[in-house]
Design a protein around this motif. Structure first.
Motif, mmCIF file in Angstrom:
data_model
loop_
_atom_site.group_PDB
_atom_site.id
_atom_site.type_symbol
_atom_site.label_atom_id
_atom_site.label_comp_id
_atom_site.label_asym_id
_atom_site.label_seq_id
_atom_site.Cartn_x
_atom_site.Cartn_y
_atom_site.Cartn_z
ATOM 1 N N LEU A 18 16.640 40.722 91.116
ATOM 2 C CA LEU A 18 17.013 41.061 89.751
ATOM 3 C C LEU A 18 18.481 41.422 89.589
ATOM 4 O O LEU A 18 19.021 41.337 88.498
ATOM 5 N N ALA A 145 9.607 43.297 92.808
ATOM 6 C CA ALA A 145 9.960 42.493 91.644
ATOM 7 C C ALA A 145 8.874 41.459 91.353
ATOM 8 O O ALA A 145 8.489 41.256 90.200
ATOM 9 N N ILE A 148 5.636 43.244 89.858
ATOM 10 C CA ILE A 148 5.840 43.673 88.470
ATOM 11 C C ILE A 148 5.913 42.460 87.548
ATOM 12 O O ILE A 148 5.292 42.418 86.483
ATOM 13 N N PHE A 149 6.646 41.442 88.016
ATOM 14 C CA PHE A 149 6.873 40.274 87.168
ATOM 15 C C PHE A 149 5.575 39.498 86.942
ATOM 16 O O PHE A 149 5.348 38.981 85.841
ATOM 17 N N MET A 152 3.838 41.145 84.199
ATOM 18 C CA MET A 152 4.417 40.847 82.889
ATOM 19 C C MET A 152 4.042 39.433 82.438
ATOM 20 O O MET A 152 3.793 39.183 81.266
ATOM 21 N N THR A 175 11.704 37.246 79.834
ATOM 22 C CA THR A 175 10.958 38.342 80.450
ATOM 23 C C THR A 175 11.694 38.875 81.676
ATOM 24 O O THR A 175 11.819 40.085 81.870
ATOM 25 N N ALA A 176 12.185 37.931 82.494
ATOM 26 C CA ALA A 176 12.924 38.334 83.687
ATOM 27 C C ALA A 176 14.180 39.111 83.297
ATOM 28 O O ALA A 176 14.562 40.068 83.979
ATOM 29 N N LEU A 179 13.167 42.672 82.624
ATOM 30 C CA LEU A 179 12.867 43.368 83.874
ATOM 31 C C LEU A 179 14.167 43.732 84.593
ATOM 32 O O LEU A 179 14.329 44.846 85.112
ATOM 33 N N SER A 180 15.111 42.777 84.582
ATOM 34 C CA SER A 180 16.399 43.012 85.216
ATOM 35 C C SER A 180 17.152 44.145 84.515
ATOM 36 O O SER A 180 17.779 44.995 85.147
ATOM 37 N N GLY A 182 15.752 46.600 82.987
ATOM 38 C CA GLY A 182 15.108 47.832 83.421
ATOM 39 C C GLY A 182 15.652 48.306 84.755
ATOM 40 O O GLY A 182 15.938 49.491 84.940
ATOM 41 N N PHE A 183 15.820 47.362 85.690
ATOM 42 C CA PHE A 183 16.294 47.738 87.018
ATOM 43 C C PHE A 183 17.751 48.198 86.982
ATOM 44 O O PHE A 183 18.205 48.881 87.889
#
Lengths: 190, 232
Positions: A18, A145, A148-149, A152, A175-176, A179-180, A182-183
């Motif tokens: 990510l 990752a 979690i992915f 999602m 979506t990725a 997530l990225s 978030g990280f």
């Protein structure tokens, strides 16, 4: 360097998928089902640690002959051969493990995350133990990752509220991106 | 190949119709990682193009000599050799680019576009066609990376190839140049291709269709079996 710092850094802050964009292909390709995502993640941890264990001493050998520039060629060949041997060995001696991990092994051979972790261990100047810890952490970050992915993505399945142009690949990437994002929050941690 | 394809068609198909990044969805890692600015994207594209052209030519010449069973390791050695050459050239002449691309230069070795073209095109065609194919695919790759890098640089830093743009440089959207922006801009570009071709352009999903290892690793088969096993 503290092992804890390396682990937190590589798992959360500089997550391989990510934040550093390594291993995107399996991340997007194999994350549809939780089972296969987790299997792939575990296989990546396994191969990363193994590949580092093999390539780190090889770099010492290359350096001692002052042919460090052969790094790329040497590493990719060693990794490819190693993965093949491990697959054969697992098939022969531990069939149960081969059944659950074996299918993922060949496709990790030319995965940029594995070669990437081997090279970056050298670039960072890690000691042997630190390099192994770093590789383990990179694999765990990948697994995290992936899992979690895949969760999602299961929410996207059958969702009809997505604009036509965005269906399929683009919405997966959006979506990725979230997530990225978030990280990125882990940014100041180390 | 059954029917004769014109030289021009070989050259141009990689640029638009079979653009490796936007249509075939290959080489996603360097696409996302090196496009934080236009110059990095173009630099990566040109480096990969150089490797692709050289390896395509050499592999098409060696295709008859290389035994079928060990062809992939042989291709990898050829590609890795050229990557090392490119690495030296960049280090010597454009050290700034070498520093900013960093890890992703050696990682050209595992770029699926290059191995994919070796396996799917260069091993079956003559040297001239392979070179043209390499140029076309490389241009397509460079173009896509350049466009994506430009978009991310314009919005993320307010500059283009290092030149500041009025207003935008005072209001940069930093996140576009960071990791999440990479995913997001890429998704927008693919969506645009989808829209322009009315959904026919982009070849399905992320999968093995373009991957060079597909014939060996049979990932799709494995995954299909795996999913069948889970359901059963």
């Amino acid at each position: 360097m503290e092992f804890g710092t390396i682990l937190v850094g590589i798992i959360l802050v500089n997550n391989y998928v990510l934040a550093q964009f390594l291993g995107i292909c399996p991340f997007l390709g194999v994350s549809k089902k939780l089972d296969s995502a987790a299997g792939m993640g575990v296989a990546v941890i396994f191969v990363m640690v193994l590949a580092t264990a093999a390539t780190w001493p090889i770099m010492r050998v290359l350096d001692s002959f002052e042919i460090g520039y052969l790094q790329t060629i040497a590493f990719i060949l060693v990794i490819a051969a190693l993965v093949q041997f491990v697959e054969m060995a697992l098939k022969k001696f531990i069939p149960a493990l081969h059944k659950s991990l074996g299918v993922y092994l060949p496709l990790i051979t030319t995965n940029c995350a594995v070669l990437g972790v081997c090279i970056s261990n050298i670039d960072e100047g890690y000691s042997y133990i630190e390099a192994l810890v770093n590789s383990f952490g990179a694999g765990v970050g990948f697994l995290l990752a992936m899992v979690i992915f895949s969760g999602m993505r299961s929410k996207l399945e059958g969702n009809t509220a997505i604009p036509q142009s965005f269906q399929g690949v683009p919405i997966t990437l959006v979506t990725a991106a979230f997530l990225s994002l978030g990280f990125m929050g882990f940014g100041g941690l180390v | 190949m059954e029917k004769k394809v014109s030289k021009l068609a070989i050259l141009t198909k990689g640029i638009i119709k079979e653009n490796p990044v936007l249509v075939l969805l290959l080489g996603t890692c360097p696409t996302l990682a090196t496009t934080s600015s236009a110059i990095n994207g173009v630099g990566m594209g040109i480096s990969a193009t150089a490797v692709l052209i050289c390896s395509n030519i050499v592999i098409s010449l060696l295709a008859k000599i290389i035994p079928d069973k060990v062809r992939i390791p042989c291709y990898i050695v050829v590609i890795a050799g050229f990557v090392t050459v490119v690495q030296f050239v960049l280090q010597a002449f454009v050290p700034s680019l070498y520093a900013s691309l960093g890890l992703f230069i050696p990682l050209i070795v595992v770029n699926c576009i290059i191995l994919g073209r070796a396996e799917m095109f260069a091993s079956k065609n003559n040297a001239l066609d392979s070179a043209l194919d390499g140029i076309g695919m490389g241009l397509g790759f460079t173009l896509a990376l350049g466009v994506m890098g430009a978009i991310r640089e314009i919005f993320g830093a307010g500059t283009i190839f290092g030149f500041a743009l009025p207003w935008l440089s005072a209001h940069p959207i930093l996140v576009v140049a960071l990791a999440p922006g990479g995913f997001f801009v890429y998704s927008l570009l693919i969506a645009a291709v989808n829209k322009a071709t009315k959904g026919k352009g982009v070849k399905g999903d992320f999968g093995c269709h373009g991957c060079a290892m597909a014939s060996i690793c049979q990932q799709e088969k494995c995954i299909a079996e795996l999913e069948k096993g889970v359901e059963a």
